[in-house]
Design a protein around this motif. Structure first.
Motif, PDB file in Angstrom:
ATOM      1  N   TYR A 276      -0.679 -18.956  14.230  1.00 32.81           N
ATOM      2  CA  TYR A 276      -0.216 -18.320  14.493  1.00 32.81           C
ATOM      3  C   TYR A 276      -0.156 -17.014  13.505  1.00 32.81           C
ATOM      4  CZ  TYR A 276       0.851 -13.097  16.927  1.00 32.81           C
ATOM      5  OH  TYR A 276       1.019 -12.052  17.373  1.00 32.81           O
ATOM      6  N   LYS A 277       1.166 -17.627  12.492  1.00 32.94           N
ATOM      7  CA  LYS A 277       1.532 -16.720  11.463  1.00 32.94           C
ATOM      8  C   LYS A 277       0.977 -16.442  10.278  1.00 32.94           C
ATOM      9  CE  LYS A 277       6.992 -18.342  12.192  1.00 32.94           C
ATOM     10  NZ  LYS A 277       7.535 -18.349  11.600  1.00 32.94           N
ATOM     11  N   HIS A 278      -0.087 -17.498  10.063  1.00 31.53           N
ATOM     12  CA  HIS A 278      -1.116 -17.150   8.890  1.00 31.53           C
ATOM     13  C   HIS A 278      -2.506 -16.262   9.948  1.00 31.53           C
ATOM     14  CE1 HIS A 278      -4.061 -18.392   6.555  1.00 31.53           C
ATOM     15  NE2 HIS A 278      -5.100 -18.564   6.803  1.00 31.53           N
ATOM     16  N   LEU A 279      -2.522 -16.282  10.303  1.00 29.58           N
ATOM     17  CA  LEU A 279      -3.647 -15.343  11.233  1.00 29.58           C
ATOM     18  C   LEU A 279      -2.629 -13.838  11.192  1.00 29.58           C
ATOM     19  CD1 LEU A 279      -6.425 -14.177  12.722  1.00 29.58           C
ATOM     20  CD2 LEU A 279      -5.002 -14.866  14.848  1.00 29.58           C
ATOM     21  N   THR A 280      -1.599 -13.686  11.556  1.00 32.45           N
ATOM     22  CA  THR A 280      -0.629 -11.939  11.230  1.00 32.45           C
ATOM     23  C   THR A 280      -1.227 -11.916   9.945  1.00 32.45           C
ATOM     24  OG1 THR A 280       1.142 -13.556  13.026  1.00 32.45           O
ATOM     25  CG2 THR A 280       0.875 -10.989  11.595  1.00 32.45           C
ATOM     26  N   THR A 281      -1.025 -12.495   8.895  1.00 31.61           N
ATOM     27  CA  THR A 281      -0.751 -12.713   7.938  1.00 31.61           C
ATOM     28  C   THR A 281      -2.226 -12.397   7.235  1.00 31.61           C
ATOM     29  OG1 THR A 281       0.771 -14.378   7.053  1.00 31.61           O
ATOM     30  CG2 THR A 281      -0.126 -13.231   5.508  1.00 31.61           C
ATOM     31  N   ILE A 282      -3.270 -12.515   7.632  1.00 34.06           N
ATOM     32  CA  ILE A 282      -5.015 -12.851   7.046  1.00 34.06           C
ATOM     33  C   ILE A 282      -4.802 -11.250   7.302  1.00 34.06           C
ATOM     34  CG2 ILE A 282      -5.656 -14.988   5.958  1.00 34.06           C
ATOM     35  CD1 ILE A 282      -6.389 -14.824   8.892  1.00 34.06           C
ATOM     36  N   ASN A 283      -4.737 -11.249   8.678  1.00 31.39           N
ATOM     37  CA  ASN A 283      -5.359  -9.605   9.136  1.00 31.39           C
ATOM     38  C   ASN A 283      -4.264  -8.337   8.858  1.00 31.39           C
ATOM     39  OD1 ASN A 283      -6.528 -10.526  11.152  1.00 31.39           O
ATOM     40  ND2 ASN A 283      -5.135 -10.958  12.761  1.00 31.39           N
ATOM     41  N   GLU A 284      -2.974  -9.142   8.689  1.00 34.10           N
ATOM     42  CA  GLU A 284      -2.000  -7.693   7.576  1.00 34.10           C
ATOM     43  C   GLU A 284      -2.252  -7.809   6.316  1.00 34.10           C
ATOM     44  OE1 GLU A 284       2.192  -6.844   5.846  1.00 34.10           O
ATOM     45  OE2 GLU A 284       1.913  -8.424   7.617  1.00 34.10           O
ATOM     46  N   HIS A 285      -2.996  -8.422   6.018  1.00 36.21           N
ATOM     47  CA  HIS A 285      -3.586  -8.371   4.102  1.00 36.21           C
ATOM     48  C   HIS A 285      -5.161  -8.137   3.903  1.00 36.21           C
ATOM     49  CE1 HIS A 285      -5.339  -9.425  -0.211  1.00 36.21           C
ATOM     50  NE2 HIS A 285      -5.880 -10.467   0.655  1.00 36.21           N
ATOM     51  N   LYS A 286      -5.903  -8.187   5.587  1.00 34.87           N
ATOM     52  CA  LYS A 286      -7.189  -7.307   5.580  1.00 34.87           C
ATOM     53  C   LYS A 286      -7.639  -5.979   5.771  1.00 34.87           C
ATOM     54  CE  LYS A 286     -11.857  -7.932   8.049  1.00 34.87           C
ATOM     55  NZ  LYS A 286     -12.883  -7.269   6.413  1.00 34.87           N
ATOM     56  N   ILE A 287      -5.973  -5.562   6.945  1.00 36.89           N
ATOM     57  CA  ILE A 287      -5.707  -4.187   6.606  1.00 36.89           C
ATOM     58  C   ILE A 287      -5.814  -3.310   5.490  1.00 36.89           C
ATOM     59  CG2 ILE A 287      -5.093  -2.801   8.358  1.00 36.89           C
ATOM     60  CD1 ILE A 287      -4.710  -4.758  10.061  1.00 36.89           C
ATOM     61  N   GLN A 288      -4.742  -4.185   5.003  1.00 35.72           N
ATOM     62  CA  GLN A 288      -4.120  -3.844   3.376  1.00 35.72           C
ATOM     63  C   GLN A 288      -5.237  -3.468   2.635  1.00 35.72           C
ATOM     64  OE1 GLN A 288      -1.799  -1.586   2.080  1.00 35.72           O
ATOM     65  NE2 GLN A 288      -0.572  -2.616   3.382  1.00 35.72           N
ATOM     66  N   VAL A 289      -6.230  -4.221   2.393  1.00 35.06           N
ATOM     67  CA  VAL A 289      -7.383  -4.161   1.745  1.00 35.06           C
ATOM     68  C   VAL A 289      -7.910  -2.890   1.314  1.00 35.06           C
ATOM     69  CG1 VAL A 289      -8.974  -5.817   0.859  1.00 35.06           C
ATOM     70  CG2 VAL A 289      -7.175  -6.805   0.397  1.00 35.06           C
ATOM     71  N   GLY A 290      -8.301  -3.481   3.376  1.00 29.90           N
ATOM     72  CA  GLY A 290      -9.215  -2.265   3.715  1.00 29.90           C
ATOM     73  C   GLY A 290      -9.133  -0.565   3.648  1.00 29.90           C
ATOM     74  N   LYS A 291      -7.747  -0.287   3.899  1.00 33.28           N
ATOM     75  CA  LYS A 291      -7.217   1.077   3.475  1.00 33.28           C
ATOM     76  C   LYS A 291      -7.358   0.929   1.988  1.00 33.28           C
ATOM     77  CE  LYS A 291      -3.450   0.917   6.858  1.00 33.28           C
ATOM     78  NZ  LYS A 291      -2.391   0.785   7.019  1.00 33.28           N
ATOM     79  N   ASN A 292      -7.228  -0.264   0.659  1.00 28.91           N
ATOM     80  CA  ASN A 292      -7.561   0.311  -0.680  1.00 28.91           C
ATOM     81  C   ASN A 292      -8.586   0.333  -0.939  1.00 28.91           C
ATOM     82  OD1 ASN A 292      -4.358  -0.273  -0.789  1.00 28.91           O
ATOM     83  ND2 ASN A 292      -4.847  -2.204  -1.726  1.00 28.91           N
ATOM     84  N   CYS A 293      -9.355  -0.935  -0.488  1.00 29.93           N
ATOM     85  CA  CYS A 293     -10.828   0.231  -0.879  1.00 29.93           C
ATOM     86  C   CYS A 293     -11.373   1.253  -0.571  1.00 29.93           C
ATOM     87  CB  CYS A 293     -12.255  -1.139   0.118  1.00 29.93           C
ATOM     88  SG  CYS A 293     -11.667  -2.651  -0.483  1.00 29.93           S
ATOM     89  N   PHE A 294     -10.896   1.919   0.939  1.00 29.42           N
ATOM     90  CA  PHE A 294     -11.403   2.851   1.338  1.00 29.42           C
ATOM     91  C   PHE A 294     -10.444   4.796   0.599  1.00 29.42           C
ATOM     92  CE2 PHE A 294     -12.576   3.069   6.148  1.00 29.42           C
ATOM     93  CZ  PHE A 294     -13.273   1.771   6.006  1.00 29.42           C
TER      94      PHE A 294
END
Length: 259
Positions: free
Chosen positions: A34-52
């Motif tokens: 669950y912690k890993h899932l939370t981390t990769i979700n958080e990372h993906k959202i953060q990268v998505g914002k940066n890419c946008f």
């Protein structure tokens, strides 16, 4: 049984169920997966914002989708530590990382995707190929997001640059890729996020214009080639028909003489 007793039993039952569900949720939150899932979700959202912010909308949405595959997710859940990549822990444990080998071959924003044999040395050594500019910018966005995730409140704009400088990956980067990535990282460290991402957005815009010009040039060259090929074909057909007529006349003359 009195009405008050029934109400009490109902309230107690609801409280027990609520407590049971709450405890189960708390237990799940403590699990590594669950912690890993939370981390990769958080990372993906953060990268998505940066890419946008850079105008890379499609790449922002598709970024790191392979991390949700069983090959990568299972390793991440097993070796999750929270302060560094699970890939490093797996590498230390078994000598290689199956997750990373799977990941780098499917994500073009990683420099390792672009490694190939060195055609200049011809000695079997591997070196970095030139990365397309849009993936260089995505790699920059990825490095910024990763630094924020792992350092959390201690993060500052120099961390992505320091991580890059302390790593060995810079030694195998193609000179063009290295120059472009370093420019973005130094700009982030010296001038801040707004300046760096504003520059990255203009950079992506200019690269897209370059691709359009390149595409138009290829299309034009193809049309011209087809046009001149058609002219050559017509010229060849005319020559062939004239030669054929001459040969027919010669043969007919020789036949009439014999007769």
């Amino acid at each position: 049984m009195k009405k008050n007793d029934l109400m009490k039993i109902k309230v107690d039952a609801e409280y027990s169920i609520e407590n049971f569900v709450k405890n189960k949720i708390d237990d799940i939150k403590e699990q590594k997966w669950y912690k890993h899932l939370t981390t990769i979700n958080e990372h993906k959202i953060q990268v998505g914002k940066n890419c946008f912010r850079c105008g890379l909308y499609k790449q922002g949405i598709l970024h790191d989708l392979s991390k949700y595959s069983w090959t990568e997710f299972s390793v991440g859940a097993k070796y999750f530590q929270g302060n560094r990549s699970p890939n490093e822990a797996e590498r230390e444990d078994i000598g290689y990382t199956s997750s990373w080998l799977h990941h780098k071959g499917r994500n073009k924003h990683h420099l390792e995707y672009w490694l190939d044999y060195d055609l200049d040395k011809r000695d079997g050594s591997v070196t970095g190929m030139k990365m397309p500019d849009n993936y260089i910018v995505e790699m920059f966005c990825d490095r910024v997001a990763a630094s924020k995730i792992y350092h959390k409140d201690d993060y500052n704009n120099s961390m992505p640059l320091n991580y890059y400088l302390n790593g060995k990956s810079k030694n195998i980067l193609h000179p063009y890729t290295k120059k472009r990535l370093e420019k973005l990282l130094y700009m982030l460290a010296e001038k801040g996020e707004d300046e760096a991402f504003d520059y990255a957005r203009r950079y992506v815009k200019a690269y897209r214009k370059y691709l359009k010009r390149k595409k138009y040039k290829k299309k034009l060259e193809k049309r011209l080639a087809e046009k001149y090929d058609a002219k050559k074909q017509k010229s060849f057909e005319k020559k062939y028909s004239r030669k054929l007529k001459r040969d027919v006349k010669k043969i007919s003359k020789s036949l009439t003489k014999k007769i």
